[in-house]
Design a protein around this motif. Structure first.
Motif, PDB file in Angstrom:
ATOM      1  N   MET A   1       0.842  -1.207   0.000  1.00  0.00           N
ATOM      2  CA  MET A   1       0.000   0.000   0.000  1.00  0.00           C
ATOM      3  C   MET A   1       0.873   1.251   0.000  1.00  0.00           C
ATOM      4  O   MET A   1       1.904   1.296   0.672  1.00  0.00           O
ATOM      5  N   ASN A   2       0.438   2.248  -0.758  1.00  0.00           N
ATOM      6  CA  ASN A   2       1.146   3.526  -0.809  1.00  0.00           C
ATOM      7  C   ASN A   2       0.591   4.454   0.266  1.00  0.00           C
ATOM      8  O   ASN A   2      -0.289   5.276   0.014  1.00  0.00           O
ATOM      9  N   THR A   3       1.085   4.285   1.465  1.00  0.00           N
ATOM     10  CA  THR A   3       0.544   5.062   2.591  1.00  0.00           C
ATOM     11  C   THR A   3       1.542   6.044   3.175  1.00  0.00           C
ATOM     12  O   THR A   3       1.231   6.737   4.129  1.00  0.00           O
ATOM     13  N   LYS A   4       2.731   6.105   2.627  1.00  0.00           N
ATOM     14  CA  LYS A   4       3.746   7.010   3.148  1.00  0.00           C
ATOM     15  C   LYS A   4       3.587   8.394   2.528  1.00  0.00           C
ATOM     16  O   LYS A   4       3.049   8.532   1.426  1.00  0.00           O
ATOM     17  N   TYR A   5       4.107   9.393   3.236  1.00  0.00           N
ATOM     18  CA  TYR A   5       4.015  10.761   2.708  1.00  0.00           C
ATOM     19  C   TYR A   5       4.728  10.881   1.359  1.00  0.00           C
ATOM     20  O   TYR A   5       4.227  11.532   0.441  1.00  0.00           O
ATOM     21  N   ILE A   6       5.862  10.237   1.212  1.00  0.00           N
ATOM     22  CA  ILE A   6       6.589  10.322  -0.055  1.00  0.00           C
ATOM     23  C   ILE A   6       5.780   9.707  -1.194  1.00  0.00           C
ATOM     24  O   ILE A   6       5.863  10.154  -2.340  1.00  0.00           O
ATOM     25  N   ASP A   7       4.945   8.694  -0.893  1.00  0.00           N
ATOM     26  CA  ASP A   7       4.073   8.110  -1.912  1.00  0.00           C
ATOM     27  C   ASP A   7       3.036   9.132  -2.367  1.00  0.00           C
ATOM     28  O   ASP A   7       2.728   9.238  -3.561  1.00  0.00           O
ATOM     29  N   LEU A   8       2.476   9.865  -1.416  1.00  0.00           N
ATOM     30  CA  LEU A   8       1.491  10.906  -1.754  1.00  0.00           C
ATOM     31  C   LEU A   8       2.082  11.932  -2.709  1.00  0.00           C
ATOM     32  O   LEU A   8       1.460  12.299  -3.711  1.00  0.00           O
ATOM     33  N   ILE A   9       3.288  12.394  -2.427  1.00  0.00           N
ATOM     34  CA  ILE A   9       3.917  13.404  -3.271  1.00  0.00           C
ATOM     35  C   ILE A   9       4.256  12.827  -4.646  1.00  0.00           C
ATOM     36  O   ILE A   9       4.002  13.455  -5.682  1.00  0.00           O
ATOM     37  N   ASN A  10       4.787  11.629  -4.668  1.00  0.00           N
ATOM     38  CA  ASN A  10       5.179  11.025  -5.942  1.00  0.00           C
ATOM     39  C   ASN A  10       3.991  10.781  -6.867  1.00  0.00           C
ATOM     40  O   ASN A  10       4.111  10.901  -8.091  1.00  0.00           O
ATOM     41  N   GLN A  11       2.830  10.442  -6.305  1.00  0.00           N
ATOM     42  CA  GLN A  11       1.672  10.168  -7.149  1.00  0.00           C
ATOM     43  C   GLN A  11       0.863  11.428  -7.464  1.00  0.00           C
ATOM     44  O   GLN A  11      -0.011  11.407  -8.321  1.00  0.00           O
ATOM     45  N   THR A  12       1.186  12.530  -6.788  1.00  0.00           N
ATOM     46  CA  THR A  12       0.448  13.780  -7.005  1.00  0.00           C
ATOM     47  C   THR A  12       1.218  14.742  -7.905  1.00  0.00           C
ATOM     48  O   THR A  12       0.620  15.469  -8.694  1.00  0.00           O
ATOM     49  N   PHE A  13       2.544  14.728  -7.805  1.00  0.00           N
ATOM     50  CA  PHE A  13       3.369  15.693  -8.525  1.00  0.00           C
ATOM     51  C   PHE A  13       4.497  14.992  -9.260  1.00  0.00           C
ATOM     52  O   PHE A  13       4.811  13.821  -8.985  1.00  0.00           O
ATOM     53  N   ASP A  14       5.102  15.724 -10.184  1.00  0.00           N
ATOM     54  CA  ASP A  14       6.337  15.271 -10.810  1.00  0.00           C
ATOM     55  C   ASP A  14       7.468  15.548  -9.824  1.00  0.00           C
ATOM     56  O   ASP A  14       7.883  16.691  -9.643  1.00  0.00           O
ATOM     57  N   PHE A  15       7.951  14.509  -9.183  1.00  0.00           N
ATOM     58  CA  PHE A  15       8.905  14.674  -8.081  1.00  0.00           C
ATOM     59  C   PHE A  15       9.911  13.539  -8.135  1.00  0.00           C
ATOM     60  O   PHE A  15       9.549  12.419  -8.488  1.00  0.00           O
ATOM     61  N   PRO A  16      11.209  13.798  -7.820  1.00  0.00           N
ATOM     62  CA  PRO A  16      11.826  15.046  -7.346  1.00  0.00           C
ATOM     63  C   PRO A  16      11.880  16.130  -8.424  1.00  0.00           C
ATOM     64  O   PRO A  16      11.654  15.853  -9.596  1.00  0.00           O
ATOM     65  N   GLN A  17      12.167  17.345  -7.979  1.00  0.00           N
ATOM     66  CA  GLN A  17      12.243  18.492  -8.879  1.00  0.00           C
ATOM     67  C   GLN A  17      13.625  19.127  -8.793  1.00  0.00           C
ATOM     68  O   GLN A  17      14.458  18.712  -7.982  1.00  0.00           O
ATOM     69  N   GLU A  18      13.848  20.135  -9.633  1.00  0.00           N
ATOM     70  CA  GLU A  18      15.184  20.726  -9.756  1.00  0.00           C
ATOM     71  C   GLU A  18      15.781  21.106  -8.408  1.00  0.00           C
ATOM     72  O   GLU A  18      16.952  20.848  -8.138  1.00  0.00           O
ATOM     73  N   GLU A  19      14.974  21.716  -7.542  1.00  0.00           N
ATOM     74  CA  GLU A  19      15.504  22.196  -6.272  1.00  0.00           C
ATOM     75  C   GLU A  19      15.200  21.269  -5.104  1.00  0.00           C
ATOM     76  O   GLU A  19      15.760  21.426  -4.008  1.00  0.00           O
ATOM     77  N   PHE A  20      14.268  20.312  -5.275  1.00  0.00           N
ATOM     78  CA  PHE A  20      13.847  19.447  -4.178  1.00  0.00           C
ATOM     79  C   PHE A  20      14.166  17.985  -4.464  1.00  0.00           C
ATOM     80  O   PHE A  20      13.914  17.487  -5.565  1.00  0.00           O
ATOM     81  N   LYS A  21      14.676  17.321  -3.456  1.00  0.00           N
ATOM     82  CA  LYS A  21      14.813  15.861  -3.505  1.00  0.00           C
ATOM     83  C   LYS A  21      14.772  15.350  -2.074  1.00  0.00           C
ATOM     84  O   LYS A  21      14.936  16.114  -1.102  1.00  0.00           O
ATOM     85  N   VAL A  22      14.527  14.048  -1.936  1.00  0.00           N
ATOM     86  CA  VAL A  22      14.457  13.427  -0.618  1.00  0.00           C
ATOM     87  C   VAL A  22      15.533  12.369  -0.515  1.00  0.00           C
ATOM     88  O   VAL A  22      15.711  11.557  -1.430  1.00  0.00           O
TER      89      VAL A  22
END
Length: 483
Positions: free
Chosen positions: A1-22
């Motif tokens: 299941m995709n229940t982590k916060y990073i899953d939410l961001i990855n499925q909602t936005f094009d991520f990572p981005q130029e200035e942001f990464k995890v």
């Protein structure tokens, strides 16, 4: 299941981005380990990443250069920085590394210009474009700058009396611009900007006050609209009206050689932000070229005045979530250890959105929350994030502190919030860190200002100093631990 916060961001936005990464569940901004920064300096914390100022300036210069080459445009391009976006010395020092010019808006701005000249940061060749309604001290300071040899100072005429006021104090000839009072967007409460002179009045104004005035030369027409540069019918219509005025004026005023298209480039306010800067610049240059060719006049030199675009994306703020309050079945309030009203006043005053992301715990499950500040004001909250007016954050856990960051906050927040002064409910201004890179590209940090102490605020309020004045929390904790 995709229940982590990073899953939410990855499925909602094009991520990572130029200035942001995890990395390992922690957020990095331009390769800055924000959790390490927070551990080193504490929270609440504000920071300025200085290299981003130069990055944005050089992007814009490149876009204009490419557009002018494409259209065989014969005019020059001049990038001006609006000092009102952030007057701080470290911001001006970084911006002026890039061969740019200055736009001012009040009397004390000229004092800053003179300090920069003394320090060798600018020269008499630097354009100083002076906008705004000019009270007596502003006129005096502009005149002093010009009288001391700064011939590239161009006061922009905002009302009919300013030519006479400037003439009385400036010795010899001087150059001016005229600001167009553009029509506001239909949703505004008023029709025409309070700044400048109306479209239909500009040519008569030139004929009456400038054409036969041997002391004054008109060099620039200034065009700016409140909503900024946007790809919509309103912007293009106002630009074409401005170009009509320019070509009519140019035919009777040979000294006119510059068009200032103002500022208002948007900056990134969410992970879903999209704006085609290159297209907008290309089309602006194309429209100016087409109109001037049609009217058989020379194209103007182009000036822009970018404030938020210059400095906005360099700034950020980090807070700790202190506590969670469950107020009803649906509303959970995460309380931060600062105040939105005092540290991010645009979120309160004009409902401005900034990028909001957690600094740590990206691998944890998430929940929907509201964010509240420390003041007793009901408006001290933030809930206008990009997730359909809801905010999702890693679940609150009092055993695992959560830190959150707001990004691209570098324009206006310090000056609107009254940097170094009183804050609502006497919430102190947080520590401010400057982040830079050395010649080898390694990150460097320095403290620009410490968090305000109670004695700082009491002195402003007239209480003076007192031995019983409360100490910073950090000092009290240290005393308790040693005892």
């Amino acid at each position: 299941m995709n229940t982590k916060y990073i899953d939410l961001i990855n499925q909602t936005f094009d991520f990572p981005q130029e200035e942001f990464k995890v990395d390992k569940g922690q957020l990095h901004f331009h390769d800055i380990d924000l959790m390490q920064l927070t551990k080193q300096y504490g929270a609440p914390l504000k920071f300025t990443y200085l290299p981003q100022i130069s990055n944005n300036i050089n992007k814009a210069k490149m876009w204009f250069e490419n557009a002018m080459q494409k259209h065989n445009y014969k005019g020059n391009y001049n990038y001006c920085y609006c000092t009102k976006s952030s007057h701080f010395k470290h911001v001006l020092d970084e911006a002026l590394k890039n061969n740019i010019h200055i736009e001012t808006s009040s009397a004390f701005d000229i004092d800053i210009v003179e300090r920069l000249k003394e320090a060798g940061k600018i020269t008499d060749e630097t354009f100083v474009i002076s906008n705004g309604f000019k009270r007596a001290q502003y006129v005096t300071n502009i005149a002093r700058l010009i009288n001391n040899g700064h011939k590239n100072a161009i006061p922009i005429i905002d009302n009919y009396e300013e030519i006479d006021l400037l003439s009385q104090e400036i010795k010899g000839k001087f150059n001016v611009g005229i600001r167009i009072a553009s029509e506001e967007e239909p949703k505004f409460e008023f029709y025409t900007s309070r700044l400048g002179i109306g479209y239909k009045n500009i040519v008569p104004f030139y004929k009456n006050q400038i054409a036969n005035n041997k002391k004054v030369e008109l060099k620039m027409l200034h065009f700016f609209i409140n909503t900024g540069i946007r790809d919509n019918a309103y912007y293009w219509n106002e630009l074409l009206k401005c170009l009509k005025v320019y070509t009519n004026l140019k035919k009777i005023c040979p000294t006119l050689n510059s068009l200032n298209i103002g500022g208002g480039f948007p900056i990134k306010n969410s992970l879903a932000f999209e704006f085609d800067y290159e297209y907008m610049i290309d089309e602006i240059i194309n429209q100016i070229q087409l109109t001037c060719d049609e009217e058989e006049v020379d194209v103007p030199n182009i000036f822009t005045e970018f404030g938020s675009f210059t400095v906005g994306e360099s700034g950020g703020a980090i807070y700790e979530v202190l506590y969670q309050k469950q107020q009803n079945d649906r509303e959970k309030w995460n309380m931060i250890n600062s105040s939105f009203i005092t540290t991010l006043p645009d979120t309160w005053a004009i409902n401005k959105r900034f990028i909001l992301l957690p600094i740590n715990r990206w691998q944890d499950s998430y929940e929907r929350i509201l964010l509240g500040g420390l003041t007793c004001d009901s408006d001290d909250y933030y809930n206008s994030e990009q997730h359909m007016n809801a905010i999702y954050m890693p679940k609150y856990n009092k055993e695992k502190p959560l830190y959150i960051g707001f990004f691209n906050t570098g324009a206006y927040q310090e000056t609107i919030g009254g940097f170094g002064g009183l804050q609502h409910c006497l919430i102190p201004s947080p520590k401010h860190i400057l982040i830079n890179r050395d010649a080898e590209g390694n990150l460097t940090t320095e403290v620009f200002s410490e968090q305000q102490k109670s004695e700082d605020l009491l002195k402003i309020l007239g209480y003076g100093t007192n031995q019983n004045t409360s100490k910073p929390v950090e000092e009290l904790v240290e005393e308790i631990n040693t005892k």
